[in-house]
Design a protein around this motif. Structure first.
Motif, short mmCIF file in Angstrom:
data_model
loop_
_atom_site.label_atom_id
_atom_site.label_comp_id
_atom_site.label_asym_id
_atom_site.label_seq_id
_atom_site.Cartn_x
_atom_site.Cartn_y
_atom_site.Cartn_z
N GLY A 1 4.64 16.55 7.62
CA GLY A 1 5.01 16.71 9.27
C GLY A 1 6.41 16.76 9.90
O GLY A 1 7.30 16.17 10.79
N TYR A 2 7.91 16.32 8.63
CA TYR A 2 8.91 15.83 8.87
C TYR A 2 9.93 17.84 9.44
O TYR A 2 9.68 18.69 9.37
N ARG A 3 10.19 17.44 10.58
CA ARG A 3 11.41 18.53 11.31
C ARG A 3 12.42 18.02 11.43
O ARG A 3 12.85 17.59 12.81
N ARG B 1 1.00 -1.82 0.22
CA ARG B 1 -0.04 -0.07 -0.03
C ARG B 1 1.05 0.86 0.00
O ARG B 1 0.10 1.84 -0.28
N ARG B 2 2.48 1.87 0.39
CA ARG B 2 3.14 2.28 0.52
C ARG B 2 4.46 1.69 -0.11
O ARG B 2 5.00 0.98 0.27
N ILE B 3 4.79 2.91 -0.68
CA ILE B 3 6.20 3.07 -1.33
C ILE B 3 7.72 4.38 -0.65
O ILE B 3 6.75 5.35 -1.07
N VAL B 4 8.12 3.80 -0.26
CA VAL B 4 9.15 5.37 0.14
C VAL B 4 10.11 4.92 -0.74
O VAL B 4 10.78 4.44 -0.59
N VAL C 1 12.29 8.74 6.14
CA VAL C 1 11.18 7.91 5.83
C VAL C 1 10.35 7.53 7.09
O VAL C 1 8.95 7.53 6.01
N GLU C 2 10.11 7.84 8.45
CA GLU C 2 9.44 7.31 8.86
C GLU C 2 8.00 8.25 8.69
O GLU C 2 6.64 7.78 8.58
N ARG C 3 8.38 9.64 8.57
CA ARG C 3 7.06 10.49 8.41
C ARG C 3 6.34 10.39 7.11
O ARG C 3 5.28 10.44 6.56
N SER C 4 7.29 9.78 5.90
CA SER C 4 6.62 8.78 5.11
C SER C 4 6.09 8.05 4.97
O SER C 4 4.74 7.57 4.45
N LEU C 5 5.76 7.03 6.29
CA LEU C 5 5.22 5.54 6.22
C LEU C 5 4.13 6.05 7.13
O LEU C 5 2.96 5.63 6.71
N ARG C 6 4.14 6.77 8.57
CA ARG C 6 3.21 7.04 8.96
C ARG C 6 2.42 8.89 8.62
O ARG C 6 0.73 8.29 9.12
N VAL D 1 5.45 8.00 -1.58
CA VAL D 1 6.51 9.36 -1.11
C VAL D 1 8.38 9.06 -2.16
O VAL D 1 8.89 8.35 -1.61
N SER D 2 9.05 10.61 -2.88
CA SER D 2 10.03 10.06 -3.58
C SER D 2 10.67 11.05 -2.65
O SER D 2 10.19 11.90 -2.76
N LEU D 3 11.55 10.65 -2.31
CA LEU D 3 12.49 11.07 -1.29
C LEU D 3 14.07 11.90 -2.23
O LEU D 3 15.18 10.65 -2.87
N ARG D 4 13.76 12.71 -2.66
CA ARG D 4 14.93 13.93 -3.50
C ARG D 4 16.41 13.83 -2.83
O ARG D 4 16.43 14.92 -2.24
N ILE D 5 16.97 12.52 -2.47
CA ILE D 5 18.28 12.90 -1.00
C ILE D 5 18.89 13.74 -1.36
O ILE D 5 19.49 12.91 -2.79
N GLY D 6 19.69 14.08 -1.09
CA GLY D 6 21.05 15.04 -1.43
C GLY D 6 22.00 14.47 -1.14
O GLY D 6 22.35 13.80 -1.39
N THR D 7 23.20 15.24 -0.01
CA THR D 7 24.34 14.21 0.42
C THR D 7 24.63 13.58 1.77
O THR D 7 24.15 14.15 3.24
#
Length: 270
Positions: A226-228, A107-110, A192-197, A162-168
């Motif tokens: 909700g990422y801080r 149901r969810r892909i990160v 990643v946890e926020r993307s899952l939850r 959620v596709s995370l455009r990861i930097g360095t």
């Protein structure tokens, strides 16, 4: 929302650096972690199970996906590999992984995308995830492919992602550019946890950075998730200065992708 107490999460690339950080940061709360990599995955906790397999082994992918609710796909060939390896892992392997997830009812892909998906934009332009992609390399092209595939799986099959455009990603920033693009180990876990939850991210693209003072992007979709982020590359400026890194002069690279946007490629055939 994916429930950490009942839902099984599959993490690919679990023997890699981000995979190790995710294992360390998630295992206390997430009761059912399935881990896969082509390399050994040591020191399994009681709530972790390992599957050693190559991403090119489609039957193995389909078997490991059984009973999985969410996929965290971190496997990828680095940019320095040749086209054949990039295609095998970051294109064909990517499709096989996502398709196995669809067939299993995930149901969810990160997805570990990259800031190289927009690396050809001038550094003066504060790029947002809403901007059209401008990849700076074949590596970036295949990351854009992954984001596009996830749009298809959302529109056709209702899989949230959620596709995370990861930097360095490093333990510490490593150069001038990473003062803008650094993503720390504890911040990647939170991201990643926020993307899952998140109850319903739709098909989201978000930037994967820490709270860096010199960040060059805008509206990274962090509020929505909700990422801080808690870490800031600026806290390590003195360390970089002591290493001889120019942290006070003009910005070294004219594009968001840094050196990637101007690396020589194979010459055209005459």
């Amino acid at each position: 929302m994916i429930d950490p107490h009942t839902d099984r999460v599959l993490i690919t690339g679990a023997a890699g650096e981000i995979g190790k950080a995710l294992r360390s940061g998630l295992r206390a709360e997430w009761r059912h972690l399935r881990l896969t990599d082509i390399r050994p995955i040591p020191d399994l906790a009681a709530n972790e199970e390992a599957v050693i397999a190559d991403i090119g082994d489609r039957p193995a992918l389909e078997r490991m996906m059984q009973g999985v609710t969410a996929l965290v796909h971190m496997t990828g060939a680095p940019a320095e590999h040749d086209l054949e390896m990039l295609f095998r892992v970051n294109a064909r392997g990517l499709f096989d992984m996502f398709e196995a997830a669809r067939l299993a009812g995930v149901r969810r892909i990160v997805f570990a995308s990259s800031n190289h998906a927009f690396g050809c934009y001038p550094i003066e332009e504060p790029v947002t995830p809403a901007h059209p992609a401008r990849p700076d390399s074949l590596y970036g092209v295949f990351k854009v492919l992954g984001e596009t595939m996830l749009r298809y799986y959302f529109d056709r099959h209702d899989i949230r992602s959620v596709s995370l455009r990861i930097g360095t990603y490093r333990r510490l920033p490593i150069d001038q550019r990473s003062l803008a693009t650094w993503l720390s180990p504890r911040d990647v876990v939170q991201l990643v946890e926020r993307s899952l939850r998140h109850p319903d991210p739709g098909c989201l693209v978000a930037n994967g950075y820490s709270a860096n003072t010199r960040i060059k992007v805008r509206d990274p979709n962090w509020d929505f998730l909700g990422y801080r982020p808690v870490d800031n590359a600026e806290d390590h400026v003195e360390m970089l200065r002591g290493m001889g890194v120019d942290v006070d002069g003009a910005w070294e690279w004219p594009e968001h992708g840094g050196a990637f946007a101007r690396m020589p490629e194979r010459p055209a055939r005459a």
